[in-house]
Design a protein around this motif. Structure first.
Motif, PDB file in Angstrom:
ATOM      1  N   ALA A 203      30.954  33.064  38.299  1.00  0.00           N
ATOM      2  CA  ALA A 203      30.216  33.967  37.418  1.00  0.00           C
ATOM      3  C   ALA A 203      30.833  35.360  37.446  1.00  0.00           C
ATOM      4  O   ALA A 203      30.936  36.036  36.413  1.00  0.00           O
ATOM      5  CB  ALA A 203      28.747  34.024  37.836  1.00  0.00           C
ATOM      6  N   GLN A 204      31.256  35.784  38.634  1.00  0.00           N
ATOM      7  CA  GLN A 204      31.890  37.106  38.758  1.00  0.00           C
ATOM      8  C   GLN A 204      33.228  37.133  38.030  1.00  0.00           C
ATOM      9  O   GLN A 204      33.583  38.128  37.386  1.00  0.00           O
ATOM     10  CB  GLN A 204      32.080  37.461  40.230  1.00  0.00           C
ATOM     11  CG  GLN A 204      32.696  38.844  40.434  1.00  0.00           C
ATOM     12  CD  GLN A 204      32.560  39.317  41.873  1.00  0.00           C
ATOM     13  OE1 GLN A 204      31.905  38.700  42.693  1.00  0.00           O
ATOM     14  NE2 GLN A 204      33.178  40.452  42.176  1.00  0.00           N
ATOM     15  N   LYS A 205      33.977  36.055  38.089  1.00  0.00           N
ATOM     16  CA  LYS A 205      35.266  35.984  37.399  1.00  0.00           C
ATOM     17  C   LYS A 205      35.075  36.065  35.888  1.00  0.00           C
ATOM     18  O   LYS A 205      35.829  36.742  35.188  1.00  0.00           O
ATOM     19  CB  LYS A 205      35.977  34.681  37.763  1.00  0.00           C
ATOM     20  CG  LYS A 205      37.323  34.500  37.079  1.00  0.00           C
ATOM     21  CD  LYS A 205      37.972  33.187  37.477  1.00  0.00           C
ATOM     22  CE  LYS A 205      39.313  33.006  36.766  1.00  0.00           C
ATOM     23  NZ  LYS A 205      39.967  31.713  37.134  1.00  0.00           N
ATOM     24  N   ILE A 206      34.047  35.404  35.382  1.00  0.00           N
ATOM     25  CA  ILE A 206      33.800  35.386  33.936  1.00  0.00           C
ATOM     26  C   ILE A 206      33.304  36.739  33.453  1.00  0.00           C
ATOM     27  O   ILE A 206      33.787  37.283  32.460  1.00  0.00           O
ATOM     28  CB  ILE A 206      32.794  34.284  33.575  1.00  0.00           C
ATOM     29  CG1 ILE A 206      33.399  32.893  33.844  1.00  0.00           C
ATOM     30  CG2 ILE A 206      32.381  34.396  32.098  1.00  0.00           C
ATOM     31  CD1 ILE A 206      32.408  31.762  33.726  1.00  0.00           C
ATOM     32  N   ALA A 207      32.320  37.305  34.162  1.00  0.00           N
ATOM     33  CA  ALA A 207      31.678  38.552  33.719  1.00  0.00           C
ATOM     34  C   ALA A 207      32.385  39.803  34.229  1.00  0.00           C
ATOM     35  O   ALA A 207      32.063  40.911  33.795  1.00  0.00           O
ATOM     36  CB  ALA A 207      30.227  38.579  34.170  1.00  0.00           C
ATOM     37  N   GLN A 208      33.333  39.614  35.167  1.00  0.00           N
ATOM     38  CA  GLN A 208      34.029  40.723  35.823  1.00  0.00           C
ATOM     39  C   GLN A 208      33.050  41.659  36.546  1.00  0.00           C
ATOM     40  O   GLN A 208      33.203  42.872  36.559  1.00  0.00           O
ATOM     41  CB  GLN A 208      34.892  41.505  34.820  1.00  0.00           C
ATOM     42  CG  GLN A 208      35.951  40.635  34.149  1.00  0.00           C
ATOM     43  CD  GLN A 208      36.940  41.423  33.345  1.00  0.00           C
ATOM     44  OE1 GLN A 208      37.704  42.201  33.897  1.00  0.00           O
ATOM     45  NE2 GLN A 208      36.933  41.244  32.026  1.00  0.00           N
ATOM     46  N   LYS A 209      32.021  41.008  37.132  1.00  0.00           N
ATOM     47  CA  LYS A 209      30.983  41.749  37.842  1.00  0.00           C
ATOM     48  C   LYS A 209      30.162  40.738  38.640  1.00  0.00           C
ATOM     49  O   LYS A 209      30.005  39.588  38.216  1.00  0.00           O
ATOM     50  CB  LYS A 209      30.095  42.475  36.823  1.00  0.00           C
ATOM     51  CG  LYS A 209      28.968  43.305  37.392  1.00  0.00           C
ATOM     52  CD  LYS A 209      28.262  44.068  36.285  1.00  0.00           C
ATOM     53  CE  LYS A 209      27.149  44.929  36.810  1.00  0.00           C
ATOM     54  NZ  LYS A 209      26.527  45.759  35.757  1.00  0.00           N
TER      55      LYS A 209
END
Length: 321
Positions: A128-134
């Motif tokens: 999820a962090q990789k996709i949203a950059q957060k």
């Protein structure tokens, strides 16, 4: 009643209240700086509402609040209440990434919001962090839980991407199934603002993965929804949105309004007409004429999958997808 030149009744409007977003998802706007349109360029909630009154009087029955991320705009619940108070039986929904939803869900429900769509592309924090950059996942899941707790109906959208989250299709389906939430898998929509190397999964690939564990029946399309629905043996339904198929446009009943007042006839098309100057000077009749002209000029279908293999330049963060 608003009817386009292909005899489709247009009774659904998506209203983007901001282009700002606190995520930078790789299929939407991964490289856009964290900036925003000056406040003076945006229509106020009062101006947006004056136009929506016209649209409702002309036959609009469904309004969806979108962004960007709509919860970034202050006093959103007051805007929702304006609409609800004017037409309590209107189908009033919102699309959100749910990052800020936990603290807002009760206010939104009290204001008259009925339903929300939430984007969840992974149940793994690192993905999820990789996709949203957060780092977003826990806030999102907490927001969904709170929305269900206060009585909002929740649907979940997932964009499956090869090599990123395509191994979580069954996990997301079961997460939603356990909570009685419908999930819709959205085929990746190519656009010039997305990361270049993204490869989405097409409907046959999605169905093949689900078929490894579940049997299901084809339920077809539900009214004007772009979702192609399937029913598992226990009655649970999931959907797939296929923007490259002709059925995606055949029953389209939607137009879109941006926060700056651009009225857009089609998700793909960059063509738009502005209502801003009319509503700012209180010329509601002028805004109504623009509405009718945009509906009249609504195209038969989008340009995805056409002979020229065009890629849309439409910024989905301006129109809410």
């Amino acid at each position: 009643m608003l009817v386009d030149s292909y005899d489709r009744v247009v009774d659904y409007i998506r209203v983007s209240v901001t282009e700002r977003c606190n995520f930078r998802c790789n299929y939407c706007m991964p490289e856009k700086p964290f900036s925003w349109v000056p406040k003076e360029n945006l229509l106020t909630f009062e101006e947006l509402f004056e136009f929506l009154r016209v649209a409702i009087d002309e036959g609009v029955k469904k309004i969806r609040i979108t962004g960007g991320e709509p919860l970034l705009r202050e006093d959103l619940d007051k805007f929702i209440k304006m609409i609800y108070d004017y037409k309590p039986d209107i189908d009033l929904a919102m699309t959100t990434n749910a990052f800020l939803l936990k603290g807002a869900a009760q206010k939104l429900k009290d204001a008259g919001l009925k339903r929300i769509n939430v984007s969840i592309d992974s149940l793994k924090p690192e993905v999820a962090q990789k996709i949203a950059q957060k780092d977003v996942l826990q806030n999102v899941l907490d927001g969904v839980d709170e929305a269900l707790k206060v009585g909002l109906k929740v649907k979940v959208n997932m964009v499956p991407m090869k090599g990123i989250n395509s191994d979580e299709i069954l996990d997301l389906l079961e997460y939603c199934k356990d909570r009685n939430m419908t999930i819709r898998f959205i085929e990746y929509m190519e656009n010039k603002h997305a990361q270049e190397d993204i490869q989405g999964l097409k409907s046959p690939e999605l169905l093949s993965i689900i078929k490894e564990k579940y049997s299901f029946e084809d339920e077809g399309f539900d009214g004007h929804s772009p979702s192609h629905y399937y029913k598992l043996e226990d009655g649970y339904e999931f959907g797939i949105i296929e923007p490259y198929e002709d059925d995606f446009c055949k029953k389209c009943n939607r137009i879109r309004l941006t926060a700056e007042g651009h009225l857009i006839p089609c998700l793909y098309f960059d063509e738009a007409m502005s209502i801003a100057e009319f509503v700012k000077r209180g010329d509601i009749k002028g805004a109504a004429l623009v509405l009718k002209e945009v509906v009249k000029n609504k195209p038969e279908k989008n340009r995805w999958g056409g002979e020229d293999d065009e890629v849309s330049t439409r910024a989905f963060y301006e129109t809410g997808g």
